[in-house]
Design a protein around this motif. Structure first.
Motif, mmCIF file in Angstrom:
data_model
loop_
_atom_site.group_PDB
_atom_site.id
_atom_site.type_symbol
_atom_site.label_atom_id
_atom_site.label_comp_id
_atom_site.label_asym_id
_atom_site.label_seq_id
_atom_site.Cartn_x
_atom_site.Cartn_y
_atom_site.Cartn_z
ATOM 1 N N ASP A 109 0.976 -1.256 -0.136
ATOM 2 C CA ASP A 109 -0.038 0.156 -0.072
ATOM 3 C C ASP A 109 0.817 1.341 -0.160
ATOM 4 O O ASP A 109 0.474 2.317 0.798
ATOM 5 N N GLY A 110 1.890 1.245 -0.726
ATOM 6 C CA GLY A 110 2.934 2.352 -0.881
ATOM 7 C C GLY A 110 3.691 2.591 0.223
ATOM 8 O O GLY A 110 4.532 3.573 0.541
ATOM 9 N N CYS A 111 3.670 1.613 1.456
ATOM 10 C CA CYS A 111 4.699 1.945 2.344
ATOM 11 C C CYS A 111 5.484 0.864 2.723
ATOM 12 O O CYS A 111 5.454 -0.221 1.942
ATOM 13 N N TYR A 112 6.605 0.925 3.567
ATOM 14 C CA TYR A 112 7.482 -0.290 3.848
ATOM 15 C C TYR A 112 6.837 -0.954 4.718
ATOM 16 O O TYR A 112 6.545 -0.296 5.757
ATOM 17 N N GLU A 113 6.643 -2.377 4.597
ATOM 18 C CA GLU A 113 6.279 -3.189 5.567
ATOM 19 C C GLU A 113 7.301 -4.129 5.819
ATOM 20 O O GLU A 113 8.068 -4.818 5.484
ATOM 21 N N LEU A 114 7.715 -3.919 7.308
ATOM 22 C CA LEU A 114 8.785 -4.598 7.988
ATOM 23 C C LEU A 114 8.278 -5.891 8.780
ATOM 24 O O LEU A 114 7.166 -5.628 9.525
ATOM 25 N N ARG A 115 8.977 -6.893 8.541
ATOM 26 C CA ARG A 115 8.439 -7.941 9.546
ATOM 27 C C ARG A 115 9.761 -8.543 10.352
ATOM 28 O O ARG A 115 10.813 -8.911 9.539
ATOM 29 N N ALA A 116 9.822 -8.550 11.478
ATOM 30 C CA ALA A 116 10.885 -9.060 12.401
ATOM 31 C C ALA A 116 10.741 -9.708 13.644
ATOM 32 O O ALA A 116 9.559 -9.981 13.939
#
Length: 120
Positions: free
Chosen positions: A56-63
């Motif tokens: 959605d135009g954002c950086y999505e970070l999984r950690a």
């Protein structure tokens, strides 16, 4: 009549989904900071980054945080400002890493003329 009711029901669904939509980012691509910078910032927090993708135009970070909790966060790509955060705490989860210090209320003192009986 049936067609009108169907259209009304469909439009209600569309608008209700828009209200519950995820976070969207609208930063121009030319202003985006590199993913590597976001990864460095996350690692400084003690997170082990599993992936960074665009959603959605954002950086999505999984950690995974330093306590083993799963973290999913969305960031504005231009400012790297966190827009949303979800933490899946394990059985022994502790939210203390995600709670900031409690702000202290400022001390208010009267300004202007002194009150009756008060010395200057």
């Amino acid at each position: 009549m049936f067609l009108a009711r169907t259209c009304m029901a469909l439009s209600a669904l569309v608008f209700s989904n828009a209200v519950h939509a995820d976070v969207h980012c609208t930063d121009p691509i030319a202003d985006w900071k590199p993913r590597e910078q976001l990864q460095r910032e996350a690692e400084q927090r003690g997170w082990t980054v599993q992936r960074i993708k665009i959603d959605d135009g954002c950086y999505e970070l999984r950690a995974i945080d330093r306590n083993g909790n799963k973290v999913k966060a969305k960031y504005s790509p231009a400012s790297l400002r966190m827009r949303s955060l979800a933490v899946d705490f394990g059985n022994n989860g502790d939210a203390s890493d995600y709670l900031g210090p409690v702000p202290q209320a400022p001390v208010r003192r009267p300004v202007g003329p002194t009150f009756q009986g008060e010395k200057k």
